[in-house]
Scaffold this motif. Sequence first.
Motif, short mmCIF file in Angstrom:
data_model
loop_
_atom_site.label_atom_id
_atom_site.label_comp_id
_atom_site.label_asym_id
_atom_site.label_seq_id
_atom_site.Cartn_x
_atom_site.Cartn_y
_atom_site.Cartn_z
N ALA A 42 0.83 -1.20 0.00
CA ALA A 42 0.00 0.00 0.00
C ALA A 42 0.87 1.26 0.00
N ASP A 43 1.96 1.25 0.76
CA ASP A 43 2.85 2.41 0.79
C ASP A 43 3.48 2.67 -0.57
N ARG A 44 3.90 1.61 -1.27
CA ARG A 44 4.49 1.79 -2.59
C ARG A 44 3.45 2.33 -3.57
N ILE A 45 2.22 1.86 -3.48
CA ILE A 45 1.15 2.37 -4.34
C ILE A 45 0.93 3.86 -4.06
N ARG A 46 0.98 4.23 -2.80
CA ARG A 46 0.81 5.64 -2.43
C ARG A 46 1.94 6.50 -3.01
N GLU A 47 3.15 5.94 -3.11
CA GLU A 47 4.26 6.69 -3.69
C GLU A 47 4.00 6.98 -5.17
N TYR A 48 3.50 5.98 -5.89
CA TYR A 48 3.15 6.21 -7.29
C TYR A 48 1.97 7.19 -7.39
N GLN A 49 1.02 7.06 -6.48
CA GLN A 49 -0.11 7.97 -6.49
C GLN A 49 0.35 9.42 -6.31
N ALA A 50 1.37 9.62 -5.49
CA ALA A 50 1.87 10.97 -5.24
C ALA A 50 2.43 11.61 -6.50
N LEU A 51 2.78 10.81 -7.50
CA LEU A 51 3.26 11.34 -8.78
C LEU A 51 2.11 11.81 -9.66
N GLY A 52 0.87 11.52 -9.24
CA GLY A 52 -0.29 11.87 -10.05
C GLY A 52 -0.96 10.67 -10.69
N ILE A 53 -0.53 9.47 -10.34
CA ILE A 53 -1.11 8.26 -10.92
C ILE A 53 -2.42 7.93 -10.21
N LYS A 54 -3.46 7.75 -11.01
CA LYS A 54 -4.80 7.51 -10.51
C LYS A 54 -5.28 6.09 -10.76
N ASN A 55 -4.81 5.46 -11.82
CA ASN A 55 -5.27 4.15 -12.24
C ASN A 55 -4.17 3.11 -12.06
N PHE A 56 -4.45 2.08 -11.27
CA PHE A 56 -3.49 1.02 -10.99
C PHE A 56 -4.04 -0.29 -11.56
N ILE A 57 -3.34 -0.80 -12.59
CA ILE A 57 -3.78 -2.02 -13.26
C ILE A 57 -2.88 -3.15 -12.78
N LEU A 58 -3.42 -4.03 -11.97
CA LEU A 58 -2.64 -5.01 -11.23
C LEU A 58 -2.97 -6.43 -11.67
N SER A 59 -2.07 -7.35 -11.33
CA SER A 59 -2.30 -8.77 -11.60
C SER A 59 -1.39 -9.59 -10.71
N GLY A 60 -1.69 -10.88 -10.60
CA GLY A 60 -0.87 -11.78 -9.82
C GLY A 60 -1.15 -13.22 -10.21
N TYR A 61 -0.21 -14.09 -9.96
CA TYR A 61 -0.31 -15.50 -10.37
C TYR A 61 -0.58 -16.40 -9.17
N PRO A 62 -1.60 -17.27 -9.30
CA PRO A 62 -2.67 -17.30 -10.30
C PRO A 62 -3.66 -16.15 -10.07
N HIS A 63 -4.30 -15.72 -11.13
CA HIS A 63 -5.07 -14.49 -11.08
C HIS A 63 -6.34 -14.59 -10.24
#
Length: 388
Positions: A319-340
């Motif tokens: 969550a903290d790393r996502i917040r760091e990207y959000q602080a750059l102005g990123i609003k949309n996070f397209i995520l995935s993981g195995y198995p989905h």
Amino acid sequence: MAETANDKINVFWFLPTHGDGRYLGTTKGGRAVDLPYLQQVALAADNLGYYGVLIPTGKSCEDSWLVAAALAPITRHLRYLVAVRPGLQPPSLAARMAATLDRLSEGRLLINVVTGGDPVENKGDGIFLGHSERYEVTDEFLQVYSRLLKGEKVDFHGKHLRVEGAEVLFPPVQEQGPPLFFGGSSPEAIDVAANQIDTYLTWGEPVEQVAEKIAVVRERATARGRELDYGIRLHVIVRETEEEAWAAADRLIAHLDEETIAAAQKIFARMDSTGQARMSALHKGSRESLRIGPNLWAGVGLVRGGAGTALVGNPQQVADRIREYQALGIKNFILSGYPHLEEAHRFAELVMPLLPLSQSSQRAERTINTGPFGETIGGDKRPQASAS
């Protein structure tokens, strides 16, 4: 301080139409990606409160439009990010397809504009243009496509495309047409984004590199009097402890041999995609340097093209790393993981409660009897909430 709507983020999941499993680069732990399985993933994403799902495109995937058409009727809120391919179809046909799917899904269509960066695959699809020319086609395509979806009748005569009296008779639900998403790291791609796109996408590079890229895109868009949204594509490996998460990352490539890595890297090297070159540079085809930033791991990119990095850690770290990207102005996070399927549940349960989600209101609609509380104890009482 209370968060405003501008502080919220959209969290997407991914439909693995090119394959899924517990390990990368091997048939061990692989699973059939058929319609029932894709339905399970889509229903999970819808019920767990994800904003939407990305459906990949290319010869290695099931067709994204047919998949979206099959899944939209069984979901309620989920949006579908589906690819259009300039150069593979005329803009008027693509606009009619988009308008139809937007109506059938009741306004849940998003458009991912994909120019394509593999010359071998492009030639198989009848495209023999170089890198710069493909982006010229993309720019001309979008000039026609966007106007059609806004209800205009279009005459256009460009270097590559020409239409006369093009129109869409049955409009989409979304008044200005489905929003346009697009990724690309070359100067030509950034120009297309600045001119035409609603949301610019980047793959999951270290925060500093993403900041530099977004700054360039934002400057170009501002010079044209436009303001864009931003998004990022990442994998996630989250566990209750950081140690468990890194162990899961190691297991994901436990059956990956050097010959398979070399074969994949050879394919990536033939591509003229600047973004793919940036991804490959993060790990250089070696297992020895996969931790490329705080909780950022490049192991997926050893054999997977496109997005090749994962956030790895415990729920708060991710969550903290996502917040760091959000602080750059990123609003949309397209995520995935195995198995989905399993990882959609894991991320939703462990990390989404820690994030400022735009889609949280959908989750709040649940009644007490369908809310998450665990199994009733002894058939008599519900377990008490425990502090994390």
